[in-house]
Design a protein around this motif. Sequence first.
Motif, PDB file in Angstrom:
ATOM      1  N   PHE A  86       0.861  -1.188   0.000  1.00  0.00           N
ATOM      2  CA  PHE A  86       0.000   0.000   0.000  1.00  0.00           C
ATOM      3  C   PHE A  86       0.897   1.237   0.000  1.00  0.00           C
ATOM      4  CE2 PHE A  86      -2.094   3.380   2.412  1.00  0.00           C
ATOM      5  CZ  PHE A  86      -3.291   3.493   1.723  1.00  0.00           C
ATOM      6  N   PRO A  87       0.612   2.272  -0.776  1.00  0.00           N
ATOM      7  CA  PRO A  87      -0.617   2.540  -1.537  1.00  0.00           C
ATOM      8  C   PRO A  87      -0.554   2.165  -3.017  1.00  0.00           C
ATOM      9  CG  PRO A  87       0.628   4.554  -1.378  1.00  0.00           C
ATOM     10  CD  PRO A  87       1.439   3.510  -0.665  1.00  0.00           C
ATOM     11  N   SER A  88       0.490   1.459  -3.437  1.00  0.00           N
ATOM     12  CA  SER A  88       0.595   1.137  -4.868  1.00  0.00           C
ATOM     13  C   SER A  88      -0.529   0.224  -5.342  1.00  0.00           C
ATOM     14  CB  SER A  88       1.956   0.496  -5.160  1.00  0.00           C
ATOM     15  OG  SER A  88       2.145  -0.660  -4.369  1.00  0.00           O
ATOM     16  N   ASN A  89      -1.138  -0.509  -4.418  1.00  0.00           N
ATOM     17  CA  ASN A  89      -2.228  -1.406  -4.828  1.00  0.00           C
ATOM     18  C   ASN A  89      -3.558  -0.673  -5.037  1.00  0.00           C
ATOM     19  OD1 ASN A  89      -2.740  -0.833  -2.147  1.00  0.00           O
ATOM     20  ND2 ASN A  89      -2.534  -2.952  -1.435  1.00  0.00           N
ATOM     21  N   LEU A  90      -3.590   0.625  -4.753  1.00  0.00           N
ATOM     22  CA  LEU A  90      -4.827   1.381  -4.984  1.00  0.00           C
ATOM     23  C   LEU A  90      -5.193   1.439  -6.460  1.00  0.00           C
ATOM     24  CD1 LEU A  90      -4.571   4.383  -2.486  1.00  0.00           C
ATOM     25  CD2 LEU A  90      -6.249   2.531  -2.472  1.00  0.00           C
ATOM     26  N   ALA A  91      -4.198   1.407  -7.334  1.00  0.00           N
ATOM     27  CA  ALA A  91      -4.492   1.432  -8.774  1.00  0.00           C
ATOM     28  C   ALA A  91      -5.282   0.185  -9.177  1.00  0.00           C
ATOM     29  CB  ALA A  91      -3.196   1.533  -9.573  1.00  0.00           C
ATOM     30  N   THR A  92      -4.845  -0.982  -8.702  1.00  0.00           N
ATOM     31  CA  THR A  92      -5.578  -2.216  -8.993  1.00  0.00           C
ATOM     32  C   THR A  92      -6.983  -2.159  -8.423  1.00  0.00           C
ATOM     33  OG1 THR A  92      -3.496  -3.434  -8.895  1.00  0.00           O
ATOM     34  CG2 THR A  92      -5.528  -4.723  -8.795  1.00  0.00           C
ATOM     35  N   ALA A  93      -7.106  -1.655  -7.196  1.00  0.00           N
ATOM     36  CA  ALA A  93      -8.420  -1.553  -6.554  1.00  0.00           C
ATOM     37  C   ALA A  93      -9.347  -0.619  -7.324  1.00  0.00           C
ATOM     38  CB  ALA A  93      -8.256  -1.066  -5.119  1.00  0.00           C
ATOM     39  N   MET A  94      -8.795   0.505  -7.804  1.00  0.00           N
ATOM     40  CA  MET A  94      -9.630   1.459  -8.527  1.00  0.00           C
ATOM     41  C   MET A  94     -10.168   0.846  -9.812  1.00  0.00           C
ATOM     42  SD  MET A  94     -10.357   3.902 -10.870  1.00  0.00           S
ATOM     43  CE  MET A  94      -8.855   3.841 -11.838  1.00  0.00           C
ATOM     44  N   TRP A  95      -9.329   0.102 -10.532  1.00  0.00           N
ATOM     45  CA  TRP A  95      -9.813  -0.519 -11.771  1.00  0.00           C
ATOM     46  C   TRP A  95     -10.814  -1.630 -11.482  1.00  0.00           C
ATOM     47  CZ3 TRP A  95      -9.531   2.301 -15.736  1.00  0.00           C
ATOM     48  CH2 TRP A  95      -8.434   3.134 -15.973  1.00  0.00           C
ATOM     49  N   LEU A  96     -10.663  -2.321 -10.358  1.00  0.00           N
ATOM     50  CA  LEU A  96     -11.671  -3.307  -9.960  1.00  0.00           C
ATOM     51  C   LEU A  96     -13.020  -2.635  -9.697  1.00  0.00           C
ATOM     52  CD1 LEU A  96      -9.647  -5.591  -7.501  1.00  0.00           C
ATOM     53  CD2 LEU A  96     -10.738  -6.334  -9.629  1.00  0.00           C
ATOM     54  N   THR A  97     -12.977  -1.421  -9.165  1.00  0.00           N
ATOM     55  CA  THR A  97     -14.205  -0.677  -8.893  1.00  0.00           C
ATOM     56  C   THR A  97     -14.773  -0.071 -10.168  1.00  0.00           C
ATOM     57  OG1 THR A  97     -13.262  -0.117  -6.731  1.00  0.00           O
ATOM     58  CG2 THR A  97     -15.220   1.089  -7.405  1.00  0.00           C
ATOM     59  N   TRP A  98     -13.894   0.301 -11.108  1.00  0.00           N
ATOM     60  CA  TRP A  98     -14.358   0.961 -12.329  1.00  0.00           C
ATOM     61  C   TRP A  98     -14.898  -0.029 -13.358  1.00  0.00           C
ATOM     62  CZ3 TRP A  98     -13.418   1.224 -17.608  1.00  0.00           C
ATOM     63  CH2 TRP A  98     -13.914   2.357 -18.259  1.00  0.00           C
ATOM     64  N   PHE A  99     -14.382  -1.242 -13.366  1.00  0.00           N
ATOM     65  CA  PHE A  99     -14.765  -2.231 -14.379  1.00  0.00           C
ATOM     66  C   PHE A  99     -16.270  -2.404 -14.528  1.00  0.00           C
ATOM     67  CE2 PHE A  99     -16.051  -6.716 -14.950  1.00  0.00           C
ATOM     68  CZ  PHE A  99     -15.772  -6.850 -16.298  1.00  0.00           C
ATOM     69  N   PRO A 100     -17.068  -2.435 -13.445  1.00  0.00           N
ATOM     70  CA  PRO A 100     -18.512  -2.632 -13.635  1.00  0.00           C
ATOM     71  C   PRO A 100     -19.239  -1.468 -14.296  1.00  0.00           C
ATOM     72  CG  PRO A 100     -18.021  -2.270 -11.327  1.00  0.00           C
ATOM     73  CD  PRO A 100     -16.704  -2.478 -12.016  1.00  0.00           C
ATOM     74  N   LEU A 101     -18.570  -0.311 -14.478  1.00  0.00           N
ATOM     75  CA  LEU A 101     -19.267   0.809 -15.140  1.00  0.00           C
ATOM     76  C   LEU A 101     -19.616   0.452 -16.591  1.00  0.00           C
ATOM     77  CD1 LEU A 101     -18.357   4.575 -14.887  1.00  0.00           C
ATOM     78  CD2 LEU A 101     -19.138   3.571 -17.007  1.00  0.00           C
ATOM     79  N   PRO A 102     -18.655   0.078 -17.446  1.00  0.00           N
ATOM     80  CA  PRO A 102     -19.056  -0.328 -18.803  1.00  0.00           C
ATOM     81  C   PRO A 102     -19.945  -1.559 -18.798  1.00  0.00           C
ATOM     82  CG  PRO A 102     -16.708  -0.732 -18.441  1.00  0.00           C
ATOM     83  CD  PRO A 102     -17.175   0.083 -17.290  1.00  0.00           C
ATOM     84  N   LEU A 103     -19.753  -2.439 -17.816  1.00  0.00           N
ATOM     85  CA  LEU A 103     -20.607  -3.624 -17.720  1.00  0.00           C
ATOM     86  C   LEU A 103     -22.052  -3.212 -17.419  1.00  0.00           C
ATOM     87  CD1 LEU A 103     -20.610  -6.692 -17.836  1.00  0.00           C
ATOM     88  CD2 LEU A 103     -20.075  -6.730 -15.390  1.00  0.00           C
ATOM     89  N   THR A 104     -22.226  -2.177 -16.615  1.00  0.00           N
ATOM     90  CA  THR A 104     -23.573  -1.655 -16.335  1.00  0.00           C
ATOM     91  C   THR A 104     -24.256  -1.191 -17.617  1.00  0.00           C
ATOM     92  OG1 THR A 104     -23.042  -0.980 -14.071  1.00  0.00           O
ATOM     93  CG2 THR A 104     -24.826   0.195 -15.155  1.00  0.00           C
ATOM     94  N   ILE A 105     -23.507  -0.536 -18.490  1.00  0.00           N
ATOM     95  CA  ILE A 105     -24.065  -0.053 -19.755  1.00  0.00           C
ATOM     96  C   ILE A 105     -24.479  -1.233 -20.636  1.00  0.00           C
ATOM     97  CG2 ILE A 105     -23.561   1.266 -21.850  1.00  0.00           C
ATOM     98  CD1 ILE A 105     -21.587   2.902 -20.123  1.00  0.00           C
ATOM     99  N   VAL A 106     -23.617  -2.250 -20.712  1.00  0.00           N
ATOM    100  CA  VAL A 106     -23.925  -3.443 -21.522  1.00  0.00           C
ATOM    101  C   VAL A 106     -25.173  -4.140 -20.988  1.00  0.00           C
ATOM    102  CG1 VAL A 106     -23.098  -5.729 -22.196  1.00  0.00           C
ATOM    103  CG2 VAL A 106     -21.545  -3.770 -22.268  1.00  0.00           C
ATOM    104  N   LEU A 107     -25.260  -4.294 -19.673  1.00  0.00           N
ATOM    105  CA  LEU A 107     -26.410  -4.975 -19.074  1.00  0.00           C
ATOM    106  C   LEU A 107     -27.690  -4.155 -19.227  1.00  0.00           C
ATOM    107  CD1 LEU A 107     -24.709  -6.344 -15.840  1.00  0.00           C
ATOM    108  CD2 LEU A 107     -25.632  -7.707 -17.719  1.00  0.00           C
ATOM    109  N   THR A 108     -27.580  -2.838 -19.135  1.00  0.00           N
ATOM    110  CA  THR A 108     -28.749  -1.987 -19.354  1.00  0.00           C
ATOM    111  C   THR A 108     -29.285  -2.157 -20.762  1.00  0.00           C
ATOM    112  OG1 THR A 108     -27.994  -0.332 -17.744  1.00  0.00           O
ATOM    113  CG2 THR A 108     -29.561   0.405 -19.401  1.00  0.00           C
TER     114      THR A 108
END
Length: 413
Positions: A86-108
Motif C-alpha cells: 500500500f498505496p501502490s495497490n490502490l491502482a488495482t483496486a480502482m480498476w476493480l471498482t471501475w470495471f462494472p461501469l461499462p458492464l452496467t451499460i452493456v447490461l442496461t
Amino acid sequence: MMRRTLVAAAVVLLALVPAIRLAWLSRDGPHLGFYHDDGIYWVTAKSIAEGGGYRIPSLPGAPYQTKYPPVFPALLSIAWRVTPEFPSNLATAMWLTWFPLPLTIVLTNALMAQWRVGGSTRLLVCAMLALNPYLAYIATVLMSEVWATCFLLASLALAGSQRKAGWPAALGGLCAAAAYLTKTVTAPLLIAVPLVLMWKRRRVATALFLACALPPVAAWHAWSAAHRAPATDWTWLYYADYLGFWARDITPAMLPAVVYHNLGELLGGGGELLMFKLSVVAGGEHLARLLMIAALAGVVRWTRASRHPEYALFAAGQFALLLVWDFPPNDRFLVPVLPLLILGLWTEASHLGRIAWHAWRRPERSQKAAAVVAGSLVVCLAAALVARNADAAWNILPALAGQRRAAAARSQP
C-alpha cells in the motif's frame, strides 16, 4: 443492422471517454477515506487477503465485520493479493471498482432489448449512462454501488428471460443474492422479482429464483448474528449492526419527520444524479426535484405501457426503505435505479414532445404558441443536461480528484 450496431457502439464509447479519462487521472485512489465506508471496505479486504477472516483490523480487537456484507470487500481483496504493498495497490483496486461501469451499460442495453425498447431509445439511455458524471465518479471510489447495480441488472435480465429452461431464473436468483450481499439496499429485489414471476404465472421460475437467492442471504445473516460483537456503546453498534443502530437512532415519534425530510432529499438527490449538482445553481434545488418528479412520472408511464414492472417495483421498495432510513438518501444511494430514471425521463420528455407536436398541428395560434414553449423547454433542458454533465465529467471531477489528492498529502504526516 451491423452498421447501426457499430455506430451505436461508437456513440456510447465516445460518451464514455470522459469517464475513462477520469479513471486514469484517479488511478492512485485520491478519494480513499472520504466516505469512511470505503476505508472500512479497504481494511476488511486486507484482512480477507491476509487470511485474517472478515474482520475490521482498524478497530480495537479486530472485531468481525457484521454490518457490511462481504462480496465487495472480497472483490477488493484481489488488489491486496495481486499487489500487497500500500498505496501502490490502490491502482488495482480502482480498476476493480471501475470495471462494472461499462458492464452496467452493456447490461442496461441487454435488459432494454429484452423489454423490446426501441434501438434509438436504448442508444440514448446507454449514452447518458456513459456520460453521467456521478456514475463516472463513484466508479473511481472504493464503494459498492456500481457492482451492486451490475448484479441487480443481471438478475432482472436473467429472471426475465423467456427461455423454458430453468437455469436463467436460477442464475437470476444467484445474482440477486450477490446484489444483496454487495449492498443491502437492494433487498427489495428479493421480493420484486418473485412477485412479477408469480404474476406472470411462472411458478417454476419463481421457485428456482428463490431457491438460489435466499440460502446465501440466510447464511450471511446467520454468520453475522453468530459473530456480532456486543454493542456496548453507539460506536460499536454503528460498526456491528445496521438494523440495531437504526432502531436505537430512530424512535417511532421521529418517523414522520424523518420521512418528510428524506422525501425532499430523495427528490433532490435523484435530480442531481440526473443533472450533476444542480443545487449549486440558483434555484437548482427546485429544478432538481422537478427533474426527479418528471423521471418518476415517466417510469410510471413506461411501466403501465409495458409488461415489465419488476425494475419499477424494486425502485418503489428501495425508495420505501430510504424514506425511513436514518441517513439522507442522496445521489449515491440512487445509483442502482439510475438506468430506470434515465429511461423514465426520456419517456416523459418524449410524451411532452408528442403533445407539443399535436398542438403545433392545430390551427389555433394559442396552440402553436404553447407547442413552441413546450418544445423549447424540452430542447433547452436536454441541452443543459448534456452540457452540465459533460463539463462535470471533463473538468469538475478531475479538479475534485486533485483537491482530494492534495488534502491526503497534507494529512499524510
